[in-house]
Scaffold this motif. Structure first.
Motif, PDB file in Angstrom:
ATOM      1  N   GLN A  75       1.007  -1.031  -0.098  1.00  0.00           N
ATOM      2  CA  GLN A  75       0.138  -0.152  -0.418  1.00  0.00           C
ATOM      3  C   GLN A  75       1.011   1.687  -0.039  1.00  0.00           C
ATOM      4  OE1 GLN A  75      -3.633  -0.925   0.237  1.00  0.00           O
ATOM      5  NE2 GLN A  75      -3.882   1.823  -0.471  1.00  0.00           N
ATOM      6  N   GLY A  76       0.697   2.344  -0.769  1.00  0.00           N
ATOM      7  CA  GLY A  76       1.079   3.523  -1.005  1.00  0.00           C
ATOM      8  C   GLY A  76       2.394   3.520  -1.482  1.00  0.00           C
ATOM      9  N   ASP A  77       3.108   2.250  -1.736  1.00  0.00           N
ATOM     10  CA  ASP A  77       4.817   2.293  -2.709  1.00  0.00           C
ATOM     11  C   ASP A  77       4.035   2.942  -3.543  1.00  0.00           C
ATOM     12  OD1 ASP A  77       6.065   1.174  -0.080  1.00  0.00           O
ATOM     13  OD2 ASP A  77       5.719  -1.011  -1.001  1.00  0.00           O
ATOM     14  N   ILE A  78       5.389   2.361  -4.725  1.00  0.00           N
ATOM     15  CA  ILE A  78       6.108   3.104  -5.822  1.00  0.00           C
ATOM     16  C   ILE A  78       6.097   2.165  -6.958  1.00  0.00           C
ATOM     17  CG2 ILE A  78       7.025   4.694  -7.776  1.00  0.00           C
ATOM     18  CD1 ILE A  78       6.742   6.929  -5.288  1.00  0.00           C
ATOM     19  N   TYR A 124      12.127  11.388  -7.997  1.00  0.00           N
ATOM     20  CA  TYR A 124      11.704  10.614  -6.433  1.00  0.00           C
ATOM     21  C   TYR A 124      13.124   9.598  -5.397  1.00  0.00           C
ATOM     22  CZ  TYR A 124       7.375   9.583  -8.424  1.00  0.00           C
ATOM     23  OH  TYR A 124       5.760  10.526  -8.753  1.00  0.00           O
ATOM     24  N   GLU A 125      14.165  10.003  -5.618  1.00  0.00           N
ATOM     25  CA  GLU A 125      15.359  10.457  -5.163  1.00  0.00           C
ATOM     26  C   GLU A 125      15.212  11.443  -4.307  1.00  0.00           C
ATOM     27  OE1 GLU A 125      19.791   8.439  -5.404  1.00  0.00           O
ATOM     28  OE2 GLU A 125      19.308  10.037  -6.767  1.00  0.00           O
ATOM     29  N   ARG A 126      14.906  12.456  -4.756  1.00  0.00           N
ATOM     30  CA  ARG A 126      15.328  14.222  -4.365  1.00  0.00           C
ATOM     31  C   ARG A 126      13.843  14.458  -3.146  1.00  0.00           C
ATOM     32  NH1 ARG A 126      15.845  15.414  -9.703  1.00  0.00           N
ATOM     33  NH2 ARG A 126      13.847  16.314  -9.977  1.00  0.00           N
ATOM     34  N   MET A 127      12.691  13.165  -3.606  1.00  0.00           N
ATOM     35  CA  MET A 127      11.668  13.428  -2.531  1.00  0.00           C
ATOM     36  C   MET A 127      12.229  12.288  -1.735  1.00  0.00           C
ATOM     37  SD  MET A 127       8.523  13.372  -5.084  1.00  0.00           S
ATOM     38  CE  MET A 127       7.306  12.484  -4.195  1.00  0.00           C
TER      39      MET A 127
END
Length: 387
Positions: A75-78, A124-127
């Motif tokens: 759940q919620g993973d990308i 996504y690494e920045r996030m």
């Protein structure tokens, strides 16, 4: 509509060995799921593609779902996924409650763009939230640029699942498509290069992982005399009868590849010099199966659109289809993030706008292929386009 017989896009192509093996299953009365045909099919598939093991299931979608569960996608993973694909490539992401992020194609292979993938990782690494997995789809019988893709994914420690549903038998740098990632997935749907009417296969060098997924695929039944279940399971296994069909089909796979490549070559020789016609390129150091002959038609140069060609073929009782509508354009995924090939250029959207697939079945006769070619040339000439 013309009176000639229907020419299908990619119909099943059956032989005698399939019937013999199915009869063998009937004579043994081993009809229910599992059995010696399933075990033999898994063994023969693993040997054909060069991996340690295989798991036969009821669809390629089921195989993808099992792979994502094993990788603990939750759940919620990308999960990054090729956008230029059938919806089944992304649906298992949603089954797990995860969020798909779509990656564009490149011109060289029409498959996942390494540059778009790199930008997605950087974002996504920045996030501070890397994906749990990357699903790379190999379309129309051709591998993606797996060297570049694996280099990017390995740098970030993210596993790859190869959706090779359309590319069984293709190679990249001499290695079988579907064997580059942690897991590979094949489909045996009725229109694929070999078929079991419906079915799929999960392949991997990780035997321990395959054992666990085999358990899940068989309703997660514990080792007990009575029916006991400690984990959630699925009814995902392939039946013994369908596995028998698959074994017969696998035995002639190389012949089917040769036939489809020959069909592509005849189309290419007849149509490639038409203004605006551009066939799907062959990625360097790869050998595609040409499961489907795919091309684009630029209406500015051809004087006709791909859609108009599909309509003209349909009037002659010939089935042709558009290429895949990118998943980021599907209503189901309208809120999902998408990374184009470059900041201002989407390759998959252009392919969808101009692309089409021609009849490519391995049992397509030269006479029927000539019907397809003649229809296209006739409609081109009627528009005043010269060869």
């Amino acid at each position: 509509m013309g009176l000639d017989k229907r020419i299908f896009l990619s119909p099943p192509h059956m032989g005698c060995e399939e019937e013999r093996l199915v009869q063998e299953a009937f004579e043994s009365n081993w009809i229910s799921p599992l059995g010696p045909q399933v075990e033999a099919f898994e063994k023969e598939m693993a040997e054909y593609v060069g991996v340690n093991g295989a798991l036969a299931v009821n669809s390629g979608t089921s195989a993808l779902h099992l792979a994502l569960r094993y990788l603990r996608v939750d759940q919620g993973d990308i999960v990054f996924c090729s956008t230029f694909s059938f919806v089944a490539s992304a649906n298992p992401i949603v089954y797990q409650g995860a969020v798909p992020v779509f990656i564009d194609s490149e011109c060289e292979s029409w498959n996942m763009s390494p540059s778009a993938l790199a930008r997605a990782f950087a974002h996504y690494e920045r996030m501070g939230k890397l994906p749990k997995a990357v699903i790379v789809v190999n379309l129309f019988g051709q591998s993606a640029d797996m060297s570049a893709i694996l280099r990017i994914c390995d740098q970030h420690g993210v596993p790859v699942v190869e959706d090779a549903a359309e590319s069984l038998g293709a190679t990249y740098h001499g290695k079988a498509s579907g064997t580059f990632g942690k897991f590979g997935v094949y489909s045996f749907n009725g229109n694929k290069i070999i078929t079991t009417s419906g079915g799929g296969m999960l392949v991997s060098d990780d035997r321990e992982a395959l054992t666990k997924m085999r358990f899940w695929a068989s309703q997660s039944r514990d080792l007990a005399v009575h029916y006991q279940h400690s984990e959630l399971g699925y009814n995902y296994r392939l039946s013994n009868v369908l596995a028998a069909i698959g074994r017969g089909q696998l035995g002639v796979l190389d012949k089917r590849i040769s036939a489809r490549r020959s069909i592509f070559q005849r189309y290419y020789l007849a149509l490639s010099n038409l203004d605006g016609f551009m066939f799907m390129p062959e990625l360097a150091n790869s050998l595609p199966t040409r499961w489907l002959t795919a091309l684009t038609v630029n209406p500015l140069y051809a004087g006709i659109s791909s859609g108009e060609i599909i309509e003209a073929l349909a009037e002659e009782n010939i089935e042709a289809r558009p290429v895949w509508k990118p998943l980021h354009l599907q209503p189901l995924f309208k809120d999902c993030k998408y990374f184009p090939h470059t900041q201002d250029k989407s390759i998959s959207e252009q392919l969808f706008k101009d692309g089409l697939c021609l009849p490519s079945g391995s049992n397509l006769s030269e006479e029927d292929q000539d019907r397809v070619i003649k229809c296209i040339l006739t409609v081109m000439n009627s528009r005043g386009t010269k060869k």
